[in-house]
Design an enzyme around this catalytic site. Structure first.
Site, PDB file in Angstrom:
ATOM      1  N   CYS A 182       0.831  -1.208   0.000  1.00 44.26           N
ATOM      2  CA  CYS A 182       0.000   0.000   0.000  1.00 44.26           C
ATOM      3  C   CYS A 182       0.863   1.254   0.000  1.00 44.26           C
ATOM      4  O   CYS A 182       0.596   2.208  -0.728  1.00 44.26           O
ATOM      5  CB  CYS A 182      -0.924  -0.021   1.214  1.00 44.26           C
ATOM      6  SG  CYS A 182      -2.158   1.310   1.223  1.00 44.26           S
ATOM      7  N   CYS A 237      -6.463  -2.448   7.956  1.00 42.99           N
ATOM      8  CA  CYS A 237      -7.457  -1.406   7.703  1.00 42.99           C
ATOM      9  C   CYS A 237      -8.656  -1.899   6.915  1.00 42.99           C
ATOM     10  O   CYS A 237      -9.754  -1.374   7.061  1.00 42.99           O
ATOM     11  CB  CYS A 237      -6.794  -0.232   6.986  1.00 42.99           C
ATOM     12  SG  CYS A 237      -6.190  -0.639   5.314  1.00 42.99           S
TER      13      CYS A 237
END
Length: 204
Positions: free
Chosen positions: A97, A196
């Site tokens: 990410c 997340c």
């Protein structure tokens, strides 16, 4: 006439990125807040984080921008994670990410949309240029218990040459204290501990 250096600060709505933005404002940078909209739902990468980031920017009196990154997040992280597990490997979604969703796109956005050459985040890591090696080095944070350099290990030289980590030389206790001193509304916000995307994609 002094021209302030412009820096795009990635804001998740958490205490670390909030203090990073406040510190850079204090240091005289021309700070612009940026939140990447990564997915639907609650949490720091979603609506709650965007609201807190916007409120922080209002408090610091700096601009705040939101970039819709849901499509790239789905491709680079969710699909990457699912495909990896199906292939019997253990992916590292956070490092992927940072490389594919956050730092590269943030720098491109900073340069193309704001003519800014610097990006910053609240990660606990450091960057130093080695004259001997002729290259930038990613270093561990001074606080070994909070160090996040392992999530940033594959950031390339182009990104490392344009990135700032304002919290790299301090520990989390100092960050909390600074947040209280700045009277930031995120000062008492708990740290995010979970992956997340679990809240939104927990059934995957």
């Amino acid at each position: 006439m002094v021209v302030m250096q412009k820096v795009i600060v990635g804001l998740s709505g958490g205490v670390d990125s909030s203090v990073a933005a406040a510190v850079l404002c204090d240091q005289g940078y021309d700070v612009i807040g940026l939140t990447l909209w990564l997915m639907k739902g609650k949490g720091q990468c979603c609506s709650e984080g965007m609201i807190d980031a916007a409120a922080l920017c209002q408090q610091l009196e700096i601009p705040h921008h939101i970039v819709d990154s849901r499509e790239v997040f789905t491709k680079e992280i969710i699909d990457y994670l699912v495909n990896g597990y199906q292939a019997g490997i253990t992916p590292s979604p956070c490092s992927q990410c940072n490389k594919a969703v956050k730092f590269g796109p943030m720098l491109e956005y900073a340069q193309s949309q704001h003519n800014a050459q610097l990006v910053a985040t609240g990660h606990y890591a450091r960057v130093s240029y080695s004259e001997r090696l002729g290259r930038y080095q990613l270093l561990r944070a001074l606080d070994r218990n909070k160090d996040q350099s392992y999530f940033l290990y594959d950031l390339n030289q182009e990104i490392l040459s344009h990135v700032l980590f304002p919290l790299g030389n301090q520990n989390k206790e100092q960050t909390r204290l600074m947040a209280a001193q700045y009277n930031l509304q995120t000062a008492d916000k708990p740290d995010s501990q979970d992956l997340c995307l679990i809240e939104t994609h927990g059934s995957m």
